[in-house]
Design a protein around this motif. Sequence first.
Motif, PDB file in Angstrom:
ATOM      1  N   VAL A 189      27.234 -24.717  -0.877  1.00 21.32           N
ATOM      2  CA  VAL A 189      28.204 -24.036  -1.389  1.00 21.32           C
ATOM      3  C   VAL A 189      27.610 -22.531  -2.140  1.00 21.32           C
ATOM      4  O   VAL A 189      26.641 -22.695  -2.908  1.00 21.32           O
ATOM      5  CB  VAL A 189      28.988 -24.725  -2.700  1.00 21.32           C
ATOM      6  CG1 VAL A 189      29.901 -23.957  -3.510  1.00 21.32           C
ATOM      7  CG2 VAL A 189      29.642 -26.171  -2.275  1.00 21.32           C
ATOM      8  N   PHE A 190      28.341 -21.678  -1.772  1.00 18.25           N
ATOM      9  CA  PHE A 190      27.887 -20.216  -2.293  1.00 18.25           C
ATOM     10  C   PHE A 190      29.126 -19.674  -2.809  1.00 18.25           C
ATOM     11  O   PHE A 190      29.641 -18.683  -2.173  1.00 18.25           O
ATOM     12  CB  PHE A 190      27.296 -19.510  -1.299  1.00 18.25           C
ATOM     13  CG  PHE A 190      26.122 -20.159  -0.839  1.00 18.25           C
ATOM     14  CD1 PHE A 190      24.831 -19.907  -1.081  1.00 18.25           C
ATOM     15  CD2 PHE A 190      26.121 -20.981   0.286  1.00 18.25           C
ATOM     16  CE1 PHE A 190      23.850 -20.328  -0.366  1.00 18.25           C
ATOM     17  CE2 PHE A 190      25.174 -21.623   1.038  1.00 18.25           C
ATOM     18  CZ  PHE A 190      24.037 -21.392   0.593  1.00 18.25           C
ATOM     19  N   ILE A 191      29.792 -19.969  -3.960  1.00 18.71           N
ATOM     20  CA  ILE A 191      30.852 -19.250  -4.212  1.00 18.71           C
ATOM     21  C   ILE A 191      30.840 -18.416  -5.530  1.00 18.71           C
ATOM     22  O   ILE A 191      31.683 -18.822  -6.433  1.00 18.71           O
ATOM     23  CB  ILE A 191      32.081 -20.508  -4.672  1.00 18.71           C
ATOM     24  CG1 ILE A 191      31.531 -21.612  -5.460  1.00 18.71           C
ATOM     25  CG2 ILE A 191      32.254 -21.234  -3.136  1.00 18.71           C
ATOM     26  CD1 ILE A 191      32.735 -22.571  -5.840  1.00 18.71           C
ATOM     27  N   GLY A 192      30.082 -17.367  -5.589  1.00 16.94           N
ATOM     28  CA  GLY A 192      30.016 -16.641  -6.781  1.00 16.94           C
ATOM     29  C   GLY A 192      29.039 -16.996  -7.856  1.00 16.94           C
ATOM     30  O   GLY A 192      28.453 -18.182  -7.665  1.00 16.94           O
ATOM     31  N   ALA A 193      29.040 -16.386  -8.931  1.00 18.63           N
ATOM     32  CA  ALA A 193      27.784 -16.827  -9.852  1.00 18.63           C
ATOM     33  C   ALA A 193      28.457 -16.537 -11.233  1.00 18.63           C
ATOM     34  O   ALA A 193      29.215 -15.700 -11.612  1.00 18.63           O
ATOM     35  CB  ALA A 193      26.595 -15.947  -9.618  1.00 18.63           C
ATOM     36  N   GLU A 194      27.513 -17.298 -12.321  1.00 21.39           N
ATOM     37  CA  GLU A 194      27.886 -17.257 -13.779  1.00 21.39           C
ATOM     38  C   GLU A 194      26.654 -16.976 -14.365  1.00 21.39           C
ATOM     39  O   GLU A 194      25.622 -17.517 -14.010  1.00 21.39           O
ATOM     40  CB  GLU A 194      28.575 -18.610 -13.986  1.00 21.39           C
ATOM     41  CG  GLU A 194      30.049 -18.877 -13.319  1.00 21.39           C
ATOM     42  CD  GLU A 194      30.492 -20.331 -13.827  1.00 21.39           C
ATOM     43  OE1 GLU A 194      29.570 -21.090 -14.547  1.00 21.39           O
ATOM     44  OE2 GLU A 194      31.463 -20.252 -13.648  1.00 21.39           O
ATOM     45  N   PRO A 195      26.526 -15.966 -15.127  1.00 20.25           N
ATOM     46  CA  PRO A 195      25.344 -15.731 -15.959  1.00 20.25           C
ATOM     47  C   PRO A 195      24.719 -16.828 -16.586  1.00 20.25           C
ATOM     48  O   PRO A 195      25.525 -17.692 -17.355  1.00 20.25           O
ATOM     49  CB  PRO A 195      25.764 -14.597 -16.743  1.00 20.25           C
ATOM     50  CG  PRO A 195      27.270 -14.763 -16.971  1.00 20.25           C
ATOM     51  CD  PRO A 195      27.685 -15.413 -15.636  1.00 20.25           C
ATOM     52  N   ARG A 196      23.523 -16.856 -16.929  1.00 24.81           N
ATOM     53  CA  ARG A 196      22.886 -18.016 -17.494  1.00 24.81           C
ATOM     54  C   ARG A 196      22.706 -17.381 -19.252  1.00 24.81           C
ATOM     55  O   ARG A 196      21.594 -17.121 -19.349  1.00 24.81           O
ATOM     56  CB  ARG A 196      21.725 -18.415 -17.132  1.00 24.81           C
ATOM     57  CG  ARG A 196      21.730 -19.026 -15.592  1.00 24.81           C
ATOM     58  CD  ARG A 196      20.528 -19.221 -14.872  1.00 24.81           C
ATOM     59  NE  ARG A 196      20.696 -19.831 -13.541  1.00 24.81           N
ATOM     60  CZ  ARG A 196      19.708 -19.918 -12.838  1.00 24.81           C
ATOM     61  NH1 ARG A 196      18.419 -19.683 -13.139  1.00 24.81           N
ATOM     62  NH2 ARG A 196      19.777 -20.386 -11.553  1.00 24.81           N
ATOM     63  N   THR A 197      23.525 -17.202 -19.757  1.00 24.63           N
ATOM     64  CA  THR A 197      23.486 -16.588 -21.127  1.00 24.63           C
ATOM     65  C   THR A 197      24.134 -17.280 -22.280  1.00 24.63           C
ATOM     66  O   THR A 197      23.979 -17.157 -23.437  1.00 24.63           O
ATOM     67  CB  THR A 197      24.057 -15.358 -20.970  1.00 24.63           C
ATOM     68  OG1 THR A 197      25.606 -15.544 -20.744  1.00 24.63           O
ATOM     69  CG2 THR A 197      23.540 -14.398 -20.017  1.00 24.63           C
ATOM     70  N   ASP A 198      24.819 -18.853 -21.938  1.00 21.98           N
ATOM     71  CA  ASP A 198      25.256 -19.481 -23.131  1.00 21.98           C
ATOM     72  C   ASP A 198      24.414 -19.779 -24.238  1.00 21.98           C
ATOM     73  O   ASP A 198      24.847 -19.708 -25.390  1.00 21.98           O
ATOM     74  CB  ASP A 198      25.869 -20.764 -22.558  1.00 21.98           C
ATOM     75  CG  ASP A 198      27.043 -20.598 -21.741  1.00 21.98           C
ATOM     76  OD1 ASP A 198      27.685 -19.484 -21.650  1.00 21.98           O
ATOM     77  OD2 ASP A 198      27.545 -21.512 -21.016  1.00 21.98           O
ATOM     78  N   TRP A 199      23.261 -19.708 -23.946  1.00 19.86           N
ATOM     79  CA  TRP A 199      22.020 -20.036 -25.060  1.00 19.86           C
ATOM     80  C   TRP A 199      21.849 -19.027 -25.802  1.00 19.86           C
ATOM     81  O   TRP A 199      21.257 -19.329 -27.095  1.00 19.86           O
ATOM     82  CB  TRP A 199      20.779 -20.486 -24.178  1.00 19.86           C
ATOM     83  CG  TRP A 199      20.273 -19.207 -23.504  1.00 19.86           C
ATOM     84  CD1 TRP A 199      20.498 -19.076 -22.069  1.00 19.86           C
ATOM     85  CD2 TRP A 199      19.120 -18.621 -23.803  1.00 19.86           C
ATOM     86  NE1 TRP A 199      19.827 -18.069 -21.536  1.00 19.86           N
ATOM     87  CE2 TRP A 199      18.958 -17.439 -22.796  1.00 19.86           C
ATOM     88  CE3 TRP A 199      18.573 -18.172 -24.955  1.00 19.86           C
ATOM     89  CZ2 TRP A 199      18.135 -16.619 -22.825  1.00 19.86           C
ATOM     90  CZ3 TRP A 199      17.460 -17.350 -25.277  1.00 19.86           C
ATOM     91  CH2 TRP A 199      17.313 -16.478 -23.863  1.00 19.86           C
ATOM     92  N   LEU A 200      22.077 -17.821 -25.699  1.00 23.61           N
ATOM     93  CA  LEU A 200      22.235 -16.737 -26.399  1.00 23.61           C
ATOM     94  C   LEU A 200      22.992 -16.573 -27.563  1.00 23.61           C
ATOM     95  O   LEU A 200      22.636 -15.889 -28.640  1.00 23.61           O
ATOM     96  CB  LEU A 200      22.128 -15.514 -25.501  1.00 23.61           C
ATOM     97  CG  LEU A 200      20.941 -15.055 -24.674  1.00 23.61           C
ATOM     98  CD1 LEU A 200      21.437 -13.896 -23.699  1.00 23.61           C
ATOM     99  CD2 LEU A 200      19.947 -14.930 -25.405  1.00 23.61           C
TER     100      LEU A 200
END
Length: 552
Positions: free
Chosen positions: A462-473
Amino acid sequence: MANPAILTVDDDPAVSRSVARDVRRRYGDRYRVVRADSGPAALEALREIKLRGEQVAVMLADYRMPQMNGIQFLEAAMDLFPRARRVLLTAYADTDAAIDAINVVDLDHYLLKPWNPPEEKLYPVVDALLDAWLAAPDEAISETRVVGHRWSAPSYEVRDFLARNLVPYRWLSADDAEGGRLLSAAGLTLDDVPLVVTPDGTSLVRPGEADLAAHVGLTTSPAEDFYDLIVVGAGPGGLGAAVYGASEGLRTLLLEQRATGGQAGQSSRIENYLGFPDGVSGAQLTDRARRQALKFGAEVLTTREVVGLESAGAARMLAFGDGGVIAAHTVVLATGVSYRLLDAPGLAGLTGCGVYYGSAATEAPGCAGQDVYVVGGANSAGQAAIYFSRYARRVHMLIRGGDLRRSMSQYLIDQIAANDGIEVHPYTEVAGGAGEGRLERLTLRDTRTGETRDAEASWLFVFIGAEPRTDWLAKAVARDDRGFLLTGGDLLAGGRRPPGWPLPRDPYHLETSMPGVFAAGDVRAGSVKRVASAVGEGAMAVALVHRYLEAP
């Protein structure tokens, strides 16, 4: 790797010393003589040798021993080292038992005690057995070994972690003979996998990533408490920042939660990166960049999860998931993006058991002669489709739109069109999946008509787009409505500086709403999603770090 072993076992101390002395005198320069005083002790020694990946050439066992006689020992030892040559030491009265043992444990020879002189009665026998063993020896193994099941999600996670961190390892199925021997040597059963055995013989049962990293040579703890520059994320942007930061004399620390390279590190082939006209795999590019950063003095830590960022005067503080804290003058956030999960009924429980996010190149050989389904129409999906077409009977690309031109580079479109092993299915999405313990079938839906059809399938990537890894900020730095980091001019809403901005100047081009904290690569709002641009932003961030540090 240690020399192959010759093991002797006898409960009589005098006989035991005599056997070991005579064997060591003639073979000690080429073989390691291991002496045990009982069958159970000898089996324990064999288990340790097995776990270390070493070899056993010959085993000499006395027949009359308490607890476990020589025949019983050799029978058990065969399960660990089936190719080792087996000799029973007997008294004249026990020759009938020795002859019977030829059929019971496939005995190679029996020796009557005493055997003096050894030049006539011992060495010719052992010489012949060693020659026979050398013609077909057990294999010595110096790399990490992983024992698991093909359709086991924990087994896949271990293999993927080692592969992405470029740790050499050997995969052994728990159902195969050698995998079973390792489980037996570690005192485990089929239900205990995955088992990881390190080159020094350490056994790790279902290890977590941090434990695994610590045992396979990856660095997990920082050498200092304070740095000039900390880079969070070891994708192309982070690696670029680490290389340029360290090469320019900054005390640089690179932190990665899982594996260096990010999504680019999973790419089977990158053909549009400057300087590689024949293409380069993501793993190769990652390895070169990592070694380059280390050469210039950067520290690289793996399996360190960063969960918080705050300002403390001139310092920037980063909090780790394990409660630790580390500080620096400046920070570059290059955490990249994660693939979105496919929201279709029946798939959630099959991740790692036929459903994979990213290329999962470790699984490619297992796809031989089968159909593979790839979801997505961007470059990462195209590169994966081409790679898997080398192994699979057919690769099916599922895309929601009418063609690939909207999101894929033309060179990949051309390669896919020319590849008879790849079939593109436009206006198609995955509506569901099912299987007992692993993926067995997919339900596909036509996005125009809503009609569905079922397809037998064991492999879905599966390669269906991306989400930034920033929730921890959290609220530490400004983000857009999708979570991407705002930098530079994007922070100047209406020509005004961001709320709480403490400096008399505007934010630098890649600087976030916290002074001294910069963003590079895919995590930054408005970035170009290409490896070259991420590397360039990493280098540019270091130039801005210098400007920040040199400012009055």
